[in-house]
Design a protein around this motif. Structure first.
Motif: not given
Length: 86
Positions: A37-61
């Motif tokens: 339904g929704d996914v959000s970052v609660t703790g950043s890796s401090s690298h936007p590229l990695l944060d976005e890749a993690a979000l995309e992986a979940v959204r693609s499920l």
């Protein structure tokens, strides 16, 4: 859930070439039909590229039904997603 995320996870090539690593902490809302339904970052890796890749992986499920014997209901899950070059 963790295994499905790891299977969908893609290390961004620019992050890999720059040697970026880190852990992204996600909060994932799973609907009672098993869809994300929704996914959000609660703790950043401090690298936007990695944060976005993690979000995309979940959204693609794709939706996955709850295991038999477990009553379908909305769930909120918190998981770390680790990006490591080893």
């Amino acid at each position: 859930m963790r295994r499905r995320i790891l299977d969908a996870l893609r290390y961004p090539p620019p992050a890999r070439s720059r040697g970026l690593t880190g852990t992204v902490y996600l909060e994932i809302f799973i609907k009672s039909d098993g869809a994300i339904g929704d996914v959000s970052v609660t703790g950043s890796s401090s690298h936007p590229l990695l944060d976005e890749a993690a979000l995309e992986a979940v959204r693609s499920l794709e939706p996955q039904p709850f295991p038999s014997g477990l009553k379908p209901r909305p769930l909120r899950v918190r998981l770390p997603v680790v990006f490591d070059l080893q």
